[in-house]
Scaffold this motif. Structure first.
Motif, PDB file in Angstrom:
ATOM      1  N   LYS A 166       0.879  -1.441   0.138  1.00  0.00           N
ATOM      2  CA  LYS A 166       0.079  -0.118  -0.040  1.00  0.00           C
ATOM      3  C   LYS A 166       0.743   1.159  -0.084  1.00  0.00           C
ATOM      4  N   LYS A 167       2.066   1.267   0.552  1.00  0.00           N
ATOM      5  CA  LYS A 167       2.839   2.194   0.425  1.00  0.00           C
ATOM      6  C   LYS A 167       3.364   2.773  -0.658  1.00  0.00           C
ATOM      7  N   LEU A 168       3.088   2.038  -1.769  1.00  0.00           N
ATOM      8  CA  LEU A 168       3.626   2.369  -3.111  1.00  0.00           C
ATOM      9  C   LEU A 168       2.726   3.277  -3.893  1.00  0.00           C
ATOM     10  N   LYS A 169       1.527   3.434  -3.273  1.00  0.00           N
ATOM     11  CA  LYS A 169       0.491   4.384  -3.858  1.00  0.00           C
ATOM     12  C   LYS A 169       1.235   5.942  -3.752  1.00  0.00           C
ATOM     13  N   GLY A 170       1.221   6.392  -5.023  1.00  0.00           N
ATOM     14  CA  GLY A 170       1.815   7.665  -5.326  1.00  0.00           C
ATOM     15  C   GLY A 170       3.261   7.642  -5.483  1.00  0.00           C
ATOM     16  N   GLN A 171       3.896   6.579  -5.438  1.00  0.00           N
ATOM     17  CA  GLN A 171       5.589   6.479  -5.642  1.00  0.00           C
ATOM     18  C   GLN A 171       5.736   6.452  -7.035  1.00  0.00           C
ATOM     19  N   PRO A 172       6.891   6.938  -7.509  1.00  0.00           N
ATOM     20  CA  PRO A 172       7.450   6.822  -9.045  1.00  0.00           C
ATOM     21  C   PRO A 172       7.669   5.295  -8.965  1.00  0.00           C
ATOM     22  N   LEU A 173       7.487   4.748  -9.812  1.00  0.00           N
ATOM     23  CA  LEU A 173       7.747   3.363 -10.072  1.00  0.00           C
ATOM     24  C   LEU A 173       8.654   2.854 -11.486  1.00  0.00           C
ATOM     25  N   VAL A 174       9.557   2.358 -11.406  1.00  0.00           N
ATOM     26  CA  VAL A 174      10.348   1.739 -12.275  1.00  0.00           C
ATOM     27  C   VAL A 174      10.353   0.417 -12.332  1.00  0.00           C
ATOM     28  N   LEU A 175       9.539  -0.013 -13.587  1.00  0.00           N
ATOM     29  CA  LEU A 175       9.100  -1.201 -13.569  1.00  0.00           C
ATOM     30  C   LEU A 175       9.561  -2.020 -15.171  1.00  0.00           C
ATOM     31  N   LEU A 176       9.642  -3.394 -15.038  1.00  0.00           N
ATOM     32  CA  LEU A 176       9.897  -4.113 -16.076  1.00  0.00           C
ATOM     33  C   LEU A 176       8.689  -3.783 -17.089  1.00  0.00           C
ATOM     34  N   ASP A 177       9.016  -3.739 -18.329  1.00  0.00           N
ATOM     35  CA  ASP A 177       7.567  -3.670 -19.399  1.00  0.00           C
ATOM     36  C   ASP A 177       7.100  -4.952 -19.566  1.00  0.00           C
ATOM     37  N   GLN A 178       5.924  -4.662 -20.398  1.00  0.00           N
ATOM     38  CA  GLN A 178       4.770  -5.968 -20.468  1.00  0.00           C
ATOM     39  C   GLN A 178       5.292  -7.129 -21.269  1.00  0.00           C
ATOM     40  N   THR A 179       6.350  -7.105 -21.843  1.00  0.00           N
ATOM     41  CA  THR A 179       7.085  -8.370 -22.281  1.00  0.00           C
ATOM     42  C   THR A 179       7.621  -9.069 -21.158  1.00  0.00           C
ATOM     43  N   SER A 180       7.733  -8.652 -19.889  1.00  0.00           N
ATOM     44  CA  SER A 180       8.203  -9.439 -18.773  1.00  0.00           C
ATOM     45  C   SER A 180       7.047 -10.392 -18.296  1.00  0.00           C
ATOM     46  N   GLY A 181       7.374 -11.472 -17.967  1.00  0.00           N
ATOM     47  CA  GLY A 181       6.382 -12.441 -17.460  1.00  0.00           C
ATOM     48  C   GLY A 181       6.024 -11.994 -15.925  1.00  0.00           C
ATOM     49  N   SER A 182       7.023 -11.396 -15.234  1.00  0.00           N
ATOM     50  CA  SER A 182       6.706 -10.890 -14.084  1.00  0.00           C
ATOM     51  C   SER A 182       5.842  -9.578 -14.002  1.00  0.00           C
ATOM     52  N   ARG A 183       5.736  -8.505 -14.830  1.00  0.00           N
ATOM     53  CA  ARG A 183       5.011  -7.539 -14.924  1.00  0.00           C
ATOM     54  C   ARG A 183       3.414  -7.786 -14.885  1.00  0.00           C
ATOM     55  N   ARG A 184       2.934  -8.782 -15.254  1.00  0.00           N
ATOM     56  CA  ARG A 184       1.652  -9.121 -15.165  1.00  0.00           C
ATOM     57  C   ARG A 184       1.133  -9.537 -13.885  1.00  0.00           C
ATOM     58  N   LEU A 185       1.871 -10.146 -13.108  1.00  0.00           N
ATOM     59  CA  LEU A 185       1.779 -10.615 -11.824  1.00  0.00           C
ATOM     60  C   LEU A 185       1.886  -9.151 -10.950  1.00  0.00           C
ATOM     61  N   ILE A 186       2.742  -8.183 -10.986  1.00  0.00           N
ATOM     62  CA  ILE A 186       3.008  -6.847 -10.342  1.00  0.00           C
ATOM     63  C   ILE A 186       1.725  -6.010 -10.576  1.00  0.00           C
ATOM     64  N   ASP A 187       1.173  -5.937 -11.792  1.00  0.00           N
ATOM     65  CA  ASP A 187      -0.115  -5.340 -12.083  1.00  0.00           C
ATOM     66  C   ASP A 187      -1.150  -5.735 -11.364  1.00  0.00           C
ATOM     67  N   ARG A 188      -1.098  -7.187 -11.348  1.00  0.00           N
ATOM     68  CA  ARG A 188      -2.408  -7.761 -10.677  1.00  0.00           C
ATOM     69  C   ARG A 188      -2.326  -7.583  -9.129  1.00  0.00           C
ATOM     70  N   GLN A 189      -1.347  -7.245  -8.566  1.00  0.00           N
ATOM     71  CA  GLN A 189      -1.155  -7.079  -7.281  1.00  0.00           C
ATOM     72  C   GLN A 189      -1.364  -5.749  -6.842  1.00  0.00           C
ATOM     73  N   LEU A 190      -0.853  -4.768  -7.521  1.00  0.00           N
ATOM     74  CA  LEU A 190      -1.178  -3.447  -7.431  1.00  0.00           C
ATOM     75  C   LEU A 190      -2.563  -3.096  -7.759  1.00  0.00           C
ATOM     76  N   ALA A 191      -3.209  -3.700  -8.555  1.00  0.00           N
ATOM     77  CA  ALA A 191      -4.740  -3.582  -8.805  1.00  0.00           C
ATOM     78  C   ALA A 191      -5.459  -4.237  -7.380  1.00  0.00           C
ATOM     79  N   ALA A 192      -5.013  -5.341  -6.925  1.00  0.00           N
ATOM     80  CA  ALA A 192      -5.558  -6.060  -5.690  1.00  0.00           C
ATOM     81  C   ALA A 192      -5.409  -4.805  -4.514  1.00  0.00           C
ATOM     82  N   GLN A 193      -4.548  -4.045  -4.488  1.00  0.00           N
ATOM     83  CA  GLN A 193      -4.339  -3.328  -3.492  1.00  0.00           C
ATOM     84  C   GLN A 193      -4.907  -1.919  -3.820  1.00  0.00           C
ATOM     85  N   ARG A 194      -5.660  -1.781  -4.867  1.00  0.00           N
ATOM     86  CA  ARG A 194      -6.260  -0.537  -5.312  1.00  0.00           C
ATOM     87  C   ARG A 194      -5.383   0.765  -5.547  1.00  0.00           C
ATOM     88  N   ILE A 195      -4.220   0.126  -6.022  1.00  0.00           N
ATOM     89  CA  ILE A 195      -3.183   1.206  -6.342  1.00  0.00           C
ATOM     90  C   ILE A 195      -3.141   1.536  -7.937  1.00  0.00           C
TER      91      ILE A 195
END
Length: 304
Positions: free
Chosen positions: A186-215
């Motif tokens: 939840k502390k990632l809300k409002g934080q500038p994030l540097v993430l791997l792009d959508q070709t990464s297998g991990s990005r889908r999972l990170i996005d899913r968890q951020l959505a679950a946290q309503r971020i």
């Protein structure tokens, strides 16, 4: 007692064909060579093995006993030698493995080294690719199998999960998150994030968890490789969510566990309903074993 395999083969040929010339022809030897082998065998055993006359060669009682015993022994020996030969053949050749970059760096070096140690005549050719290309390479048969993050369409592949790799937060040592023992998602809300792009297998999972946290993620930069993402974090462009296997060596950046803990599943992937070749199966097993060793080492150092 000094009895050779050549002598026993010559003896069996004569006993079966009951003729020295035909026995010599069947073994591609001369008749004198066959006669010499039989004479040497009889001398070594101190027993007459054949009754000979001008018309036929007939095994004696001792010869008949020896024939039955030697046939059984040689059949078993040939089976053993054939098995040893097949084991040798199945440990040589080239195996092509496609792997996503974080696993190419975090798991494959130790796996390839284990193969080189145990199977020196086997070559592992690594294809370091983004997740989408790994799956495409497996589908097309360009590689023997792949090492990826749990594919979204598992039904298209035969898979085996070998490791659960947690996501962590990576930030600069002077960032406020560095002072925390762990960082809530939840502390990632409002934080500038540097993430791997959508070709990464991990990005889908990170996005899913951020959505679950309503971020609603504030993605400052996207990168194709973790090294690039880490350099951006060092430059102060934001914080990064990364799998633990991809972490850089200790230095300007620090890593903190994210809570609740979210894992990605490291998965071996092959074409659906396609068997691996014997050499590819060996490499598959070595990668699985290496992952198990890594998981065990983590359990030993993780506080309870």
């Amino acid at each position: 007692m000094n009895v050779s395999l050549r002598q026993l083969r010559a003896f069996l040929a004569v006993a079966r064909l009951q003729h020295f010339r035909r026995a010599a022809e069947s073994l591609h030897l001369t008749q004198p060579a066959i006669s010499r082998h039989i004479a040497e065998l009889e001398a070594e055993l101190d027993v007459r093995l054949f009754d000979r006359n001008t018309r036929e060669v007939v095994p004696t009682e001792a010869g008949r006993y020896l024939q039955g015993a030697v046939e059984r022994v040689l059949d078993e020996l040939e089976g053993v030698l054939a098995h040893v030969h097949s084991e040798s053949e199945r440990r040589r050749g080239k195996v092509r493995v496609a792997s996503v970059p974080t696993l190419s760096a975090g798991l494959m070096p130790a796996s390839i080294a284990a193969c080189a140690r145990d199977y020196p005549q086997l070559t592992v050719q690594l294809h370091d690719q983004a997740q989408t290309l790994v799956l495409d390479s497996v589908r097309s048969g360009e590689v023997d199998f792949g090492l990826a993050i749990e594919p979204a369409d598992r039904e298209s592949f035969d898979t085996e999960t070998i490791l659960r790799d947690p996501f962590v937060l990576v930030c600069r040592a002077d960032h406020p998150f560095a002072a925390l023992a762990d960082v809530p998602w939840k502390k990632l809300k409002g934080q500038p994030l540097v993430l791997l792009d959508q070709t990464s297998g991990s990005r889908r999972l990170i996005d899913r968890q951020l959505a679950a946290q309503r971020i609603d993620p504030q993605v400052a930069q996207q990168a194709g490789h973790t090294l690039t993402a880490f350099r951006m974090v060092e430059a102060g462009l934001g914080v990064n969510v990364a799998p633990q296997l991809s972490l850089p060596a200790p230095g300007a950046l620090v890593a903190r566990p994210l809570v609740p803990v979210v894992h990605r599943e490291v998965t071996l992937v092959r074409r659906r309903h396609r068997s691996l070749s014997p050499v590819a199966a060996l490499v598959w097993e070595r990668i699985r074993d290496t992952a198990a060793i890594l998981a065990d080492a983590r359990r030993k150092i993780t506080p309870r």
